[in-house]
Design a protein around this motif. Structure first.
Motif, PDB file in Angstrom:
ATOM      1  N   ARG A 160       0.847  -1.193   0.000  1.00 38.11           N
ATOM      2  CA  ARG A 160       0.000   0.000   0.000  1.00 38.11           C
ATOM      3  C   ARG A 160       0.880   1.239   0.000  1.00 38.11           C
ATOM      4  N   PRO A 195      -4.830  -0.475   1.045  1.00 36.92           N
ATOM      5  CA  PRO A 195      -4.558  -1.781   1.667  1.00 36.92           C
ATOM      6  C   PRO A 195      -5.479  -2.849   1.090  1.00 36.92           C
ATOM      7  N   GLU A 198      -9.322  -7.393   3.964  1.00 36.39           N
ATOM      8  CA  GLU A 198      -9.317  -8.721   4.563  1.00 36.39           C
ATOM      9  C   GLU A 198     -10.367  -9.590   3.870  1.00 36.39           C
ATOM     10  N   GLU A 277      -0.448  -3.746   9.529  1.00 35.76           N
ATOM     11  CA  GLU A 277      -0.999  -3.988   8.195  1.00 35.76           C
ATOM     12  C   GLU A 277      -2.281  -4.808   8.256  1.00 35.76           C
ATOM     13  N   HIS A 278      -2.364  -5.733   9.205  1.00 40.42           N
ATOM     14  CA  HIS A 278      -3.591  -6.516   9.359  1.00 40.42           C
ATOM     15  C   HIS A 278      -4.747  -5.634   9.822  1.00 40.42           C
ATOM     16  N   SER A 281      -5.875  -3.633   6.851  1.00 41.25           N
ATOM     17  CA  SER A 281      -6.595  -4.504   5.920  1.00 41.25           C
ATOM     18  C   SER A 281      -8.025  -4.738   6.395  1.00 41.25           C
TER      19      SER A 281
END
Length: 325
Positions: A160, A195, A198, A277-278, A281
């Protein structure tokens, strides 16, 4: 470990390529001239050259007049083909259209307009993203006389953020394929990469009470914000969430009373994951989910807070904030 990275020849070639590309000017529009167009024989071109040498030596040894005729006829055709090949790119103008934002891991499409001011058609022009692995994926086109053609190429950003568009290359081998004429172009444009959402995010978080509203939120089992409810006969059409109805064939309406009491906030601290980052996301997936349901939602990030709203502009603003966080 990458074995190619340990090859001294490959390393030297990569270093030279990086040094050479760094010297190229940054511009979203470029006109090809003799200063930035390069030419070299191809493998068939070298084979043709070797054949001409053999024909010339044989004609000299055996004093073959027809051999001389054939040798110089082929050599003249090769020279004319070289000039035609170089002129196919020379004078062409390339213009990169502003690239659209994309999600990480998805292909970002670049549109390039090729403009031809000449009174003849330019045949067999290829365009590709310059790949360090030499696995360039070419898109070929003909540019009409005094006209233009649009070519689309793609690259896949893995992270990203705001990325500069990679160098592009254009080439042609028209008309004989014995010479390769090419150019390298560094656009100045940048592409914004969101991003990657998920794949299977949890339900949206429960609504938070507005200032002066309810003191406690109700538990959520459906994963939908409390600002919607089942459609009731007589509800105004402007309250119907048409986006949800189009996907589930179930009519739901915005609950104005609940909307006044609760508001949906997508909070970085409540995204669950420990890794940054999770979390981003998951927030990206929640933004898409809330927009799909037609919800008003706000976004809280470290050092940034976007007030609740809805619509395409608000969605892009939230995704841009996630990309640059």
């Amino acid at each position: 470990m990458n074995i190619a990275a340990l090859n001294p020849l490959s390393l030297a070639r990569r270093k030279f390529r990086q040094w050479w590309q760094a010297r190229l000017p940054l511009s979203d529009t470029t006109t090809l001239t003799q200063r930035n167009v390069y030419i070299l024989p191809t493998r068939p071109g070298f084979m043709l050259g070797a054949t001409l040498i053999v024909l010339l030596v044989g004609s000299i040894n055996y004093q073959l007049n027809l051999g001389y005729l054939l040798t110089f006829l082929l050599a003249g055709s090769a020279v004319v083909g070289m000039h035609v090949c170089h002129a196919t790119l020379r004078g062409l103008t390339l213009n990169l259209m502003p690239p659209e934002a994309q999600f990480a891991g998805a292909s970002a499409t670049l549109s390039v307009v090729l403009t031809n001011t000449r009174r003849s058609v330019r045949h067999g022009i290829g365009l590709a993203v310059l790949d360090e692995t030499h696995d360039d994926r070419w898109t070929w086109t003909d540019v009409p006389a005094q006209g233009s053609a649009t070519v689309q190429v793609a690259f896949k950003p893995e992270r990203r953020g705001l990325h500069r568009v990679p160098p592009l290359t254009a080439e042609t081998r028209f008309p004989l394929g014995t010479f390769r004429v090419w150019t390298v172009w560094r656009p100045a444009a940048q592409v914004l990469v969101y991003p990657a959402p998920e794949p299977f995010p949890p339900p949206l978080p429960p609504g938070e009470p507005r200032a002066g509203g309810a003191a406690q939120t109700q538990s959520q089992n459906s994963g939908e914000f409390e600002g919607v409810r089942a459609y009731r006969r007589g509800d105004p059409l402007k309250l119907v969430v048409w986006k949800k109805a189009a996907k589930s064939a179930e009519l739901v309406s915005r609950d104005t009373m609940q909307s006044q009491r609760y508001e949906l906030w997508l909070d970085y601290t409540g995204a669950g994951h420990a890794e940054r980052e999770h979390r981003l996301s998951r927030l990206a997936a929640w933004v898409l989910q809330a927009d799909k349901l037609g919800q008003d939602y706000g976004l809280r990030l470290p050092g940034l807070q976007i007030k609740p709203a809805n619509g395409e502009v608000h969605k892009r603003r939230c995704l841009e904030a996630l990309a640059l966080c």
